[in-house]
Design an enzyme around this catalytic site. Structure first.
Site, short mmCIF file in Angstrom:
data_model
loop_
_atom_site.label_atom_id
_atom_site.label_comp_id
_atom_site.label_asym_id
_atom_site.label_seq_id
_atom_site.Cartn_x
_atom_site.Cartn_y
_atom_site.Cartn_z
N GLY A 84 0.82 -1.22 0.00
CA GLY A 84 0.00 0.00 0.00
C GLY A 84 0.85 1.26 0.00
N ALA B 235 3.89 1.41 -1.24
CA ALA B 235 4.51 1.49 -2.58
C ALA B 235 3.51 2.02 -3.62
CB ALA B 235 5.02 0.11 -2.99
N CYS C 282 -7.98 4.73 9.70
CA CYS C 282 -9.24 4.09 9.32
C CYS C 282 -9.07 2.59 9.36
CB CYS C 282 -9.63 4.55 7.91
SG CYS C 282 -10.93 3.57 7.15
N VAL D 57 -10.66 -0.55 7.78
CA VAL D 57 -11.58 -0.83 6.66
C VAL D 57 -12.68 -1.83 7.04
CG1 VAL D 57 -9.83 -0.32 4.89
CG2 VAL D 57 -10.17 -2.70 5.64
N ASN E 162 -6.52 -2.08 -0.83
CA ASN E 162 -5.31 -2.88 -0.63
C ASN E 162 -5.24 -3.54 0.75
OD1 ASN E 162 -2.21 -3.43 -0.75
ND2 ASN E 162 -2.45 -1.99 0.96
N TYR F 132 -7.37 -17.37 4.07
CA TYR F 132 -6.78 -16.20 3.41
C TYR F 132 -7.06 -16.25 1.90
CZ TYR F 132 -3.13 -13.19 1.43
OH TYR F 132 -2.44 -12.25 0.71
N ALA G 90 -9.34 -17.95 0.31
CA ALA G 90 -10.78 -17.81 0.01
C ALA G 90 -11.17 -16.33 -0.04
CB ALA G 90 -11.62 -18.54 1.06
N LYS H 9 -9.21 -13.93 -0.85
CA LYS H 9 -8.59 -13.35 -2.05
C LYS H 9 -9.34 -13.77 -3.31
CE LYS H 9 -5.92 -10.81 0.02
NZ LYS H 9 -5.88 -9.38 -0.22
N THR I 51 7.23 -8.07 2.38
CA THR I 51 6.49 -7.19 3.29
C THR I 51 6.28 -7.88 4.64
OG1 THR I 51 4.29 -8.00 2.78
CG2 THR I 51 5.14 -6.29 1.31
N1 NAI Z 1 3.12 -9.44 0.45
C1 NAI Z 1 2.69 -10.36 -0.37
O1 NAI Z 1 3.41 -11.31 -0.69
C2 NAI Z 1 1.35 -10.28 -0.95
C3 NAI Z 1 0.36 -9.41 -0.45
N2 NAI Z 1 -0.87 -9.39 -1.03
C4 NAI Z 1 -1.91 -8.49 -0.56
O2 NAI Z 1 -1.44 -7.16 -0.61
C5 NAI Z 1 -2.10 -6.39 0.38
C6 NAI Z 1 -1.07 -5.63 1.19
O3 NAI Z 1 -0.29 -6.59 1.89
P1 NAI Z 1 1.20 -6.31 2.37
O4 NAI Z 1 1.63 -4.97 1.99
O5 NAI Z 1 1.98 -7.47 1.98
O6 NAI Z 1 0.95 -6.37 3.94
P2 NAI Z 1 1.52 -5.48 5.12
O7 NAI Z 1 1.12 -6.20 6.36
O8 NAI Z 1 2.95 -5.16 4.90
O9 NAI Z 1 0.70 -4.13 4.98
C7 NAI Z 1 -0.68 -4.11 5.14
C8 NAI Z 1 -1.10 -2.76 5.69
O10 NAI Z 1 -2.52 -2.78 5.86
C9 NAI Z 1 -2.82 -2.27 7.14
N3 NAI Z 1 -4.08 -2.82 7.63
C10 NAI Z 1 -4.31 -4.05 8.14
N4 NAI Z 1 -5.58 -4.16 8.52
C11 NAI Z 1 -6.18 -2.98 8.24
C12 NAI Z 1 -7.48 -2.49 8.42
N5 NAI Z 1 -8.44 -3.23 9.01
N6 NAI Z 1 -7.77 -1.24 7.99
C13 NAI Z 1 -6.80 -0.47 7.44
N7 NAI Z 1 -5.54 -0.88 7.28
C14 NAI Z 1 -5.23 -2.12 7.66
C15 NAI Z 1 -1.64 -2.68 8.01
O11 NAI Z 1 -1.55 -1.92 9.21
C16 NAI Z 1 -0.48 -2.46 7.06
O12 NAI Z 1 0.00 -1.16 7.11
C17 NAI Z 1 -2.95 -7.34 1.19
O13 NAI Z 1 -4.28 -7.29 0.73
C18 NAI Z 1 -2.33 -8.70 0.87
O14 NAI Z 1 -3.25 -9.73 1.00
C19 NAI Z 1 -1.18 -10.18 -2.10
C20 NAI Z 1 -0.26 -11.04 -2.61
C21 NAI Z 1 1.06 -11.13 -2.10
C1 LIG Z 2 1.99 -18.44 -4.97
C2 LIG Z 2 1.19 -17.98 -3.77
C3 LIG Z 2 1.31 -16.49 -3.64
C4 LIG Z 2 0.59 -16.02 -2.39
C5 LIG Z 2 0.99 -14.63 -2.15
C6 LIG Z 2 0.31 -14.08 -0.91
O1 LIG Z 2 -0.81 -13.63 -0.99
C7 LIG Z 2 1.10 -14.11 0.28
C8 LIG Z 2 0.55 -14.11 1.49
C9 LIG Z 2 1.38 -14.30 2.63
C10 LIG Z 2 0.97 -14.36 3.85
C11 LIG Z 2 -0.44 -14.27 4.25
C12 LIG Z 2 -0.60 -14.92 5.51
C13 LIG Z 2 -1.26 -16.07 5.64
C14 LIG Z 2 -1.90 -16.77 4.54
C15 LIG Z 2 -1.28 -18.05 4.33
C16 LIG Z 2 -0.78 -18.55 3.24
C17 LIG Z 2 -0.60 -17.92 1.97
C18 LIG Z 2 0.31 -18.78 1.18
C19 LIG Z 2 1.46 -19.29 2.03
C20 LIG Z 2 2.16 -20.40 1.36
O2 LIG Z 2 2.88 -21.09 2.02
O3 LIG Z 2 1.95 -20.61 0.17
#
Ligand code: NAI
Ligand SMILES: CCCCCC(=O)/C=C/C=C\C/C=C\C/C=C\CCCC(=O)O
Length: 263
Positions: A18, A20, A63, A65, A96, A158, A160, A162, A195
């Site tokens: 978010g 970035a 906020c 969400v 996000n 998680y 589900a 997504k 992240t």
């Molecule tokens: N990091 C990864 O490998 C991947 C992440 N994603 C998705 O990208 C999005 C962002 O994840 P990341 O940046 O990796 O996680 P992150 O944990 O680094 O950042 C998430 C941000 O959202 C905030 N947040 C959490 N709950 C909230 C709420 N109820 N209201 C407002 N803000 C809230 C957190 O405080 C944090 O600042 C998520 O939806 C995640 O599922 C998807 C695929 C891969």
């Molecule tokens: C190829 C799978 C890409 C998934 C990317 C993603 O959304 C990452 C999420 C990471 C952590 C979220 C926390 C818990 C959810 C649990 C598992 C997600 C997948 C973990 C794994 O071992 O594949």
């Protein structure tokens, strides 16, 4: 879409992807309101962004969400109202904010944040952006996961949530609310990125945490900046509506076609 001068709203922008996305939008000349439930991290990010881009171009709002009512504090309703009041319009919305958590009682919160937060943010975005409701059109980008396109035994709840975001976004892209109001709806499906979400994989948010960690270690990870580059493509390219863009370190950006028929 020409991003320069447009107004964007990003949820969960204090850190990770978010943040970035917020920076990429600011870099392209947009004004951005980002929100987060984590006030300390949000304020700290705000201080950095304000000094780089100017206090007239970026605002931070606390906020949660998953908060659906004004009574409980700063809701998404408040966030949209405040963004419009400050910047005069909203053109770009990125839903996000997301968390992981597989086991009771955490999984309920995961559904509330990831699914209800994204639905609420999408409906509000349609209200504020639609030309039929006084907006000037624009684009919504919802953040799903590469995992939503497949199965993963370690994070079924998680993933589900997504998958719900994937279906929600693809369906709204064809919905009259979006189509007749000049609003595009796209969905980004990143693979692993560096992240806190991934760093904090634990027994609470995965099944078989050691196997899950090994899986992560063996999957090349993107930087948040890599993911933001894919995000910006969905914002800028006006030919993209209902697009599902997967991105990963190994294969870069790939548009996915999902063909499902009812019979
Ligand atoms: N990091 C990864 O490998 C991947 C992440 N994603 C998705 O990208 C999005 C962002 O994840 P990341 O940046 O990796 O996680 P992150 O944990 O680094 O950042 C998430 C941000 O959202 C905030 N947040 C959490 N709950 C909230 C709420 N109820 N209201 C407002 N803000 C809230 C957190 O405080 C944090 O600042 C998520 O939806 C995640 O599922 C998807 C695929 C891969
Ligand atoms: C190829 C799978 C890409 C998934 C990317 C993603 O959304 C990452 C999420 C990471 C952590 C979220 C926390 C818990 C959810 C649990 C598992 C997600 C997948 C973990 C794994 O071992 O594949």
């Amino acid at each position: 879409m020409q991003v320069e001068g447009k107004v964007a709203l990003v949820t969960g922008g204090a850190e990770g992807l978010g943040r970035a996305f917020t920076e990429a939008l600011l870099e392209a000349g947009a004004k951005v309101c980002f929100c987060d439930v984590n006030t300390e991290q949000g304020e700290s990010t705000y201080t950095v962004l304000k000094s780089k881009y100017g206090s007239d171009r970026v605002i931070f709002q606390k906020c949660d969400v998953s908060n659906q009512t004004e009574m409980e504090g700063k809701s998404l309703n408040y966030l949209f109202r405040c963004t419009k009041e400050t910047f005069g319009n909203i053109d770009i919305v990125c839903n996000n904010a997301g968390i992981g958590g597989e086991k009771p009682p955490l999984w309920g919160k995961v559904v509330d944040v990831n699914v209800k937060g994204c639905i609420c943010g999408t409906l509000l975005a349609l209200d504020y952006l639609s030309t039929e409701k006084g907006g000037s059109g624009g684009v919504i980008v919802n953040i799903s996961s590469a995992g939503a396109l497949n199965i993963n035994p370690y994070g079924p709840v998680y993933l589900a949530t997504k998958s719900a975001i994937l279906s929600l976004s693809r369906s709204f892209a064809q919905n009259p609310l979006a189509c007749s109001g000049g609003v595009r709806v796209n969905v980004l499906c990143p693979s692993f990125a560096e992240t806190s979400l991934v760093r904090n994989i634990s027994e609470q948010n995965t099944y078989d945490v050691n196997v899950a960690r090994k899986f992560v270690e063996h999957t090349p990870s993107m930087s948040p900046k890599d993911v933001a580059e894919a995000f910006m493509e969905l914002v800028v390219d006006e030919s993209k509506n209902g697009a599902v863009l997967k991105c990963s370190k190994e294969k870069g950006k790939q548009y996915c076609t999902i063909n499902v028929t009812y019979s």
